[in-house]
Design a protein around this motif. Structure first.
Motif, PDB file in Angstrom:
ATOM      1  N   VAL A  81       0.912  -1.207   0.151  1.00 28.66           N
ATOM      2  CA  VAL A  81      -0.108  -0.161  -0.170  1.00 28.66           C
ATOM      3  C   VAL A  81       0.817   1.409  -0.010  1.00 28.66           C
ATOM      4  CG1 VAL A  81      -1.934   1.282   1.819  1.00 28.66           C
ATOM      5  CG2 VAL A  81      -2.008  -1.095   1.196  1.00 28.66           C
ATOM      6  N   SER A  82       0.930   1.916  -0.667  1.00 28.94           N
ATOM      7  CA  SER A  82       1.334   3.291  -1.515  1.00 28.94           C
ATOM      8  C   SER A  82       1.075   4.139  -0.891  1.00 28.94           C
ATOM      9  CB  SER A  82       2.704   3.157  -2.118  1.00 28.94           C
ATOM     10  OG  SER A  82       2.823   4.405  -2.353  1.00 28.94           O
ATOM     11  N   GLY A  83       1.844   5.644  -0.725  1.00 30.25           N
ATOM     12  CA  GLY A  83       0.434   7.049  -0.746  1.00 30.25           C
ATOM     13  C   GLY A  83       0.811   8.009  -2.060  1.00 30.25           C
ATOM     14  N   ILE A  84       0.314   7.517  -3.005  1.00 28.63           N
ATOM     15  CA  ILE A  84       1.314   7.751  -4.258  1.00 28.63           C
ATOM     16  C   ILE A  84      -0.197   8.376  -5.146  1.00 28.63           C
ATOM     17  CG2 ILE A  84       3.633   6.940  -4.535  1.00 28.63           C
ATOM     18  CD1 ILE A  84       2.262   4.570  -6.696  1.00 28.63           C
ATOM     19  N   ALA A  85      -1.582   8.247  -4.817  1.00 30.26           N
ATOM     20  CA  ALA A  85      -2.503   8.230  -5.666  1.00 30.26           C
ATOM     21  C   ALA A  85      -2.887   9.578  -5.755  1.00 30.26           C
ATOM     22  CB  ALA A  85      -3.558   7.408  -4.949  1.00 30.26           C
ATOM     23  N   GLU A  86      -2.464  10.861  -5.089  1.00 29.04           N
ATOM     24  CA  GLU A  86      -2.592  11.942  -6.145  1.00 29.04           C
ATOM     25  C   GLU A  86      -1.220  12.001  -6.833  1.00 29.04           C
ATOM     26  OE1 GLU A  86      -3.195  14.099  -1.476  1.00 29.04           O
ATOM     27  OE2 GLU A  86      -1.244  14.201  -2.891  1.00 29.04           O
ATOM     28  N   HIS A  87      -0.639  11.326  -7.620  1.00 32.45           N
ATOM     29  CA  HIS A  87       0.749  11.456  -8.967  1.00 32.45           C
ATOM     30  C   HIS A  87       0.557  10.127  -9.663  1.00 32.45           C
ATOM     31  CE1 HIS A  87       2.658  14.198  -5.582  1.00 32.45           C
ATOM     32  NE2 HIS A  87       2.105  13.586  -5.148  1.00 32.45           N
ATOM     33  N   PHE A  88      -0.242   9.250  -9.399  1.00 32.66           N
ATOM     34  CA  PHE A  88       0.073   8.640 -10.112  1.00 32.66           C
ATOM     35  C   PHE A  88      -2.116   7.932 -10.305  1.00 32.66           C
ATOM     36  CE2 PHE A  88       4.137   8.361 -11.453  1.00 32.66           C
ATOM     37  CZ  PHE A  88       4.494   8.436  -9.669  1.00 32.66           C
ATOM     38  N   SER A  89      -2.224   7.482 -11.696  1.00 36.01           N
ATOM     39  CA  SER A  89      -4.115   7.175 -11.869  1.00 36.01           C
ATOM     40  C   SER A  89      -3.013   5.558 -11.579  1.00 36.01           C
ATOM     41  CB  SER A  89      -3.774   7.568 -13.276  1.00 36.01           C
ATOM     42  OG  SER A  89      -4.661   9.213 -13.345  1.00 36.01           O
TER      43      SER A  89
ATOM     44  N   GLY B 152       6.449  -4.073   2.583  1.00 38.34           N
ATOM     45  CA  GLY B 152       6.845  -3.212   1.782  1.00 38.34           C
ATOM     46  C   GLY B 152       7.098  -2.134   1.794  1.00 38.34           C
ATOM     47  N   MET B 153       7.345  -1.240   1.109  1.00 41.86           N
ATOM     48  CA  MET B 153       7.952   0.395   0.523  1.00 41.86           C
ATOM     49  C   MET B 153       8.097  -0.076  -0.747  1.00 41.86           C
ATOM     50  SD  MET B 153       9.083   3.560   2.693  1.00 41.86           S
ATOM     51  CE  MET B 153       7.725   2.975   3.913  1.00 41.86           C
ATOM     52  N   ILE B 154       7.643   1.100  -1.272  1.00 41.21           N
ATOM     53  CA  ILE B 154       8.518   1.790  -3.005  1.00 41.21           C
ATOM     54  C   ILE B 154       9.406   3.140  -2.639  1.00 41.21           C
ATOM     55  CG2 ILE B 154       6.936   0.255  -4.340  1.00 41.21           C
ATOM     56  CD1 ILE B 154       5.505   2.703  -4.981  1.00 41.21           C
ATOM     57  N   LEU B 155      10.189   2.985  -3.341  1.00 45.86           N
ATOM     58  CA  LEU B 155      11.347   4.047  -3.199  1.00 45.86           C
ATOM     59  C   LEU B 155      10.827   4.551  -4.161  1.00 45.86           C
ATOM     60  CD1 LEU B 155      14.727   2.522  -3.085  1.00 45.86           C
ATOM     61  CD2 LEU B 155      12.671   2.991  -0.963  1.00 45.86           C
ATOM     62  N   MET B 156      10.723   6.551  -3.824  1.00 44.33           N
ATOM     63  CA  MET B 156      10.698   7.247  -4.457  1.00 44.33           C
ATOM     64  C   MET B 156      10.979   8.059  -4.780  1.00 44.33           C
ATOM     65  SD  MET B 156       7.475   6.230  -6.354  1.00 44.33           S
ATOM     66  CE  MET B 156       6.902   7.151  -6.799  1.00 44.33           C
ATOM     67  N   ALA B 157      11.624   9.423  -5.224  1.00 37.33           N
ATOM     68  CA  ALA B 157      11.914  10.736  -4.967  1.00 37.33           C
ATOM     69  C   ALA B 157      11.326  11.584  -5.856  1.00 37.33           C
ATOM     70  CB  ALA B 157      12.978  10.774  -6.792  1.00 37.33           C
ATOM     71  N   GLU B 158      11.576  12.927  -4.903  1.00 39.03           N
ATOM     72  CA  GLU B 158      10.029  14.185  -5.349  1.00 39.03           C
ATOM     73  C   GLU B 158      10.739  15.595  -5.366  1.00 39.03           C
ATOM     74  OE1 GLU B 158       7.382  16.888  -2.225  1.00 39.03           O
ATOM     75  OE2 GLU B 158       8.697  15.599  -1.374  1.00 39.03           O
ATOM     76  N   ASP B 159      11.197  15.724  -6.677  1.00 38.07           N
ATOM     77  CA  ASP B 159      11.892  16.622  -7.627  1.00 38.07           C
ATOM     78  C   ASP B 159      11.085  18.082  -6.627  1.00 38.07           C
ATOM     79  OD1 ASP B 159       9.768  17.613 -10.702  1.00 38.07           O
ATOM     80  OD2 ASP B 159       8.877  17.503  -8.325  1.00 38.07           O
ATOM     81  N   GLU B 160      11.813  19.031  -6.935  1.00 38.89           N
ATOM     82  CA  GLU B 160      11.715  20.810  -6.392  1.00 38.89           C
ATOM     83  C   GLU B 160      10.202  21.017  -6.478  1.00 38.89           C
ATOM     84  OE1 GLU B 160      13.195  20.472  -9.118  1.00 38.89           O
ATOM     85  OE2 GLU B 160      13.289  21.516 -10.511  1.00 38.89           O
ATOM     86  N   ASN B 161       9.105  20.717  -7.235  1.00 36.21           N
ATOM     87  CA  ASN B 161       8.226  21.087  -7.501  1.00 36.21           C
ATOM     88  C   ASN B 161       6.470  20.283  -6.557  1.00 36.21           C
ATOM     89  OD1 ASN B 161       8.505  23.063  -9.532  1.00 36.21           O
ATOM     90  ND2 ASN B 161       9.159  22.518 -11.093  1.00 36.21           N
ATOM     91  N   GLY B 162       7.610  19.331  -6.192  1.00 34.19           N
ATOM     92  CA  GLY B 162       6.364  18.381  -5.028  1.00 34.19           C
ATOM     93  C   GLY B 162       5.724  17.355  -5.651  1.00 34.19           C
ATOM     94  N   LYS B 163       6.961  16.790  -7.380  1.00 39.48           N
ATOM     95  CA  LYS B 163       6.144  15.710  -8.078  1.00 39.48           C
ATOM     96  C   LYS B 163       6.892  14.536  -7.308  1.00 39.48           C
ATOM     97  CE  LYS B 163       4.150  14.269 -11.589  1.00 39.48           C
ATOM     98  NZ  LYS B 163       2.563  13.466 -11.497  1.00 39.48           N
TER      99      LYS B 163
END
Length: 708
Positions: A645-653, A680-691
């Motif tokens: 379960v990952s908190g990425i729904a605001e960024h990806f369909s 588990g947990m997936i690794l994410m990167a966040e850019d300067e615009n919050g993406k």
């Protein structure tokens, strides 16, 4: 309490006609002022409530230029939007005018000439930037360049929006015109300055000595800071074509400074109100209440009589203009009263973040009224409960839902409904008599007689949150009284006792109907209709019997409905969707960058070696129910398929990430999230615009491959 004067002029900050009204505006000036005005009217006072659109200044011309329309067309568009929103929401202005009206231009010019003829202005000729291609002088916001403080290349001539430093156009490095993009040249121009330093002794006496005790600390403190720093002359004219023309010979291309003319809009709107009243004509800007019989005086009585109390409701960003500049202008004129109080509020944040209209991180009133046309009082209640009276506060949709369901529905509405339904069922909807009283009755009556006074005292001191807290306490008192007496159990064994309980409960209901009117006026009207009461005043709620024995009540209806999760999730989805589509502003991007650069605590090699990273492919993805930020993923790690379960729904369909390879922390202890076991947990990167972006291999490799 000292008896207040009977005549009040109440103003709410003129909203700028370059957008809609959002919740921050409502919490800053419009709900507090409306509560106060409704309360004063219930007390029988003569109150004139004035507002209107502020339609001049550089942002108007820039906005019109961007949309490819004239400034007049631009302000017409947003004036109608704001005026319509206020009317639908029920803000009880006597008149909502606008500063592009002829009567305003004439009034502002009269003010300028009054001060000019008394030699109150200083005429100065100086060099200012001029755009040769556009053939016009450039106001501060028309000039951009590199900030000398932080190096931001698109700072404005009055302020850098990245570092917040106050600037003058000549401070900028490599300045350029916002109109043509060309470097400007310096050219002589003449302007008229108000020497504020001449009014400093009077301002000190009036504010620092006269209002130390009764003005809010944030207002008094900001004024003291300005005065202690020493006031300087301030230009009251600008080189622009759009605005109130300077009424002097040889002043072509010059208009009044927007903060000279805008507050005078309160006065011109008052003039317009009485002109409409005298002629019997209704201007298109007159509010529905403009032709009532409340006001029998002339407009001068509301601005020139010492018996009138002038109160400005504003946000904290307008304190200096309403407490220093406008009072200095009124004092210089000599015929006008100055504010008795300026109860400015701080700022309202949204979902933990600063409101940003440029990023559309806002809840717009006109959109709210489309989605919730029957929940105006609910919004008034929630915003009043979190008003930023002493410090910034925060609005969240979940809190909105909780306050409505747990307070308006479960406490206020529940008590009123139970009282009226029980009276209908047991006594055919007629008010029963009050018989012998016991200690519970006397304590309840004591609360009934004291709480309205506490509400009044809080409103008089501009503590609207405290006043609302006392209102809901009265409803709590009623609920507890019913629960303690349990009339539904007594009705078959002690009907006389039930008569007393419901008589007192009905008196509480009637009092609630009166004292709730400033806060939730539509609800108040519904209760009064159910009680068949008319022409009530505030004083009727203090120590008086409102309902006679045998009085027939009306039909019973529910006051509030619960807000469901689906309605809240819809608002959150819209909010986050619009935010993601808009770029961060410079200062916000910098803050994001700084947050990203913050170091976490140092770890050892042994700490790092405990982590197991593996590459996997997302085989399935779906949204988690009732969780707008979460996705449930099925990830193939070669030897097994994991649920993560990952908190990425605001960024990806979900449908767009199936087949995506990701890096997974594979030996993280399982954890239940929304009832789903996540392994588990997936690794994410966040850019300067919050993406957010996936951390993944540079080319496709076998699922289950280790990352080292």
């Amino acid at each position: 309490m000292k008896n207040p004067p009977k005549r009040y002029t109440v103003t709410a900050a003129l909203p700028y006609a370059n957008g809609g009204i959002h919740l921050g505006h409502l919490a800053g000036a419009y709900i507090p002022s409306d509560i106060y005005v409704r309360y004063r009217r219930l007390r029988g006072d003569d109150v004139l409530f004035v507002c209107g659109s502020d339609e001049h200044g550089v942002p108007i011309t820039l906005g019109a230029r961007k949309e490819g329309i004239t400034p007049q067309q631009f302000v017409d568009k947003y004036h109608q939007l704001m005026k319509g929103s206020f009317e639908k929401f029920g803000i009880s202005f006597d008149i909502y005018s606008r500063t592009s009206n002829k009567i305003h231009h004439e009034t502002a010019q009269e003010f300028f000439l009054n001060l000019y003829n008394k030699n109150d202005f200083i005429e100065e000729t100086s060099q200012q930037y001029y755009d040769e291609q556009e053939n016009t002088f450039l106001a501060d916001r028309y000039i951009q360049g590199t900030c000398p403080n932080c190096g931001y290349e698109k700072a404005y001539g009055d302020q850098c929006e990245r570092c917040g430093t106050s600037l003058s156009p000549k401070d900028l490095i490599n300045p350029f015109s916002a109109l043509s993009g060309k470097p400007p040249v310096l050219k002589e121009t003449k302007h008229w300055f108000l020497p504020l330093q001449n009014y400093e002794p009077w301002l000190r006496e009036w504010i620092l000595e006269g209002h130390k005790e009764d003005w809010k600390s944030n207002v008094y403190g900001q004024c003291k800071s300005w005065l202690d720093s020493g006031l300087q002359p301030r230009a009251m004219t600008r080189d622009l074509e759009w605005g109130v023309k300077v009424p002097l010979r040889n002043s072509e291309g010059k208009v009044l400074y927007v903060w000279f003319d805008a507050p005078i809009g309160y006065i011109s709107a008052t003039k317009e109100y009485f002109l409409n009243k005298e002629t019997g004509t209704r201007s298109q800007d007159a509010a529905d209440s403009s032709f009532n019989t409340r006001h029998t005086s002339s407009w001068e009585d509301y601005w020139k009589s010492p018996d009138t109390k002038l109160i400005h409701f504003i946000g904290k960003d307008n304190i200096v203009f309403h407490c220093i500049i406008f009072p200095a202008i009124l004092h210089a004129h000599g015929e006008y009263i100055v504010p008795d109080n300026v109860p400015a509020n701080e700022f309202l944040n949204l979902e933990g973040e600063k409101l940003s209209t440029s990023r559309n991180w806002a809840v717009w009133l006109h959109e709210y009224l489309i989605d919730f046309p029957d929940k105006k009082d609910e919004l008034r209640y929630v915003l009043t409960s979190i008003l930023p009276e002493a410090k910034d506060s925060d609005f969240s949709w979940k809190d909105y839902q909780a306050r409505i369901n747990n307070e308006l529905v479960a406490i206020f509405g529940n008590f009123v409904n139970r009282t009226l339904v029980l009276t209908r069922n047991y006594f055919d909807g007629k008010v029963p008599p009050a018989n012998e009283l016991n200690d519970l009755d006397r304590e309840c009556i004591h609360q009934l007689n004291t709480i309205p006074q506490k509400i009044a005292e809080s409103i008089e001191q501009y503590r609207f949150r405290d006043a609302l807290g006392e209102l809901i306490n009265l409803a709590r008192t009623g609920n507890k009284y019913l629960a303690d007496n349990e009339p539904w159990k007594l009705i078959n064994t002690d009907k006389v006792r039930v008569e007393t309980v419901l008589n007192i409960s009905l008196e509480i209901t009637a009092t609630l109907a009166i004292v709730s009117q400033p806060f939730i006026p539509d609800t108040s009207a519904k209760i009064l209709k159910m009680l068949q009461l008319e022409n009530v005043k505030w004083d009727d709620a203090v120590g008086k019997r409102l309902l006679k024995t045998g009085h027939q009540l009306g039909e019973v209806a529910l006051l509030f409905k619960k807000i469901e999760d689906e309605e809240i999730n819809k608002q959150l989805d819209r909010l986050h969707a619009t935010k993601q589509s808009a770029p961060l502003q410079p200062s916000e991007a910098d803050n994001r960058k700084k947050e990203m650069e913050l170091s976490k605590p140092e770890i050892t090699y042994d700490d790092f070696s405990k982590l197991e990273f593996k590459v996997g492919t997302i085989e399935a993805a779906e949204k988690v129910k009732k969780a707008d930020k979460l996705l449930q993923l099925k990830i193939n790690l070669g030897t097994e398929v994991r649920t993560v379960v990952s908190g990425i729904a605001e960024h990806f369909s979900p449908e767009n990430i199936i087949g995506q390879q990701v890096c997974v922390v594979a030996n993280l202890a399982p954890r239940k999230i929304k009832g789903i076991e996540s392994k588990g947990m997936i690794l994410m990167a966040e850019d300067e615009n919050g993406k957010l972006k996936f951390v993944m291999p540079s080319e496709k490799i076998s699922d289950g491959s280790s990352v080292s």
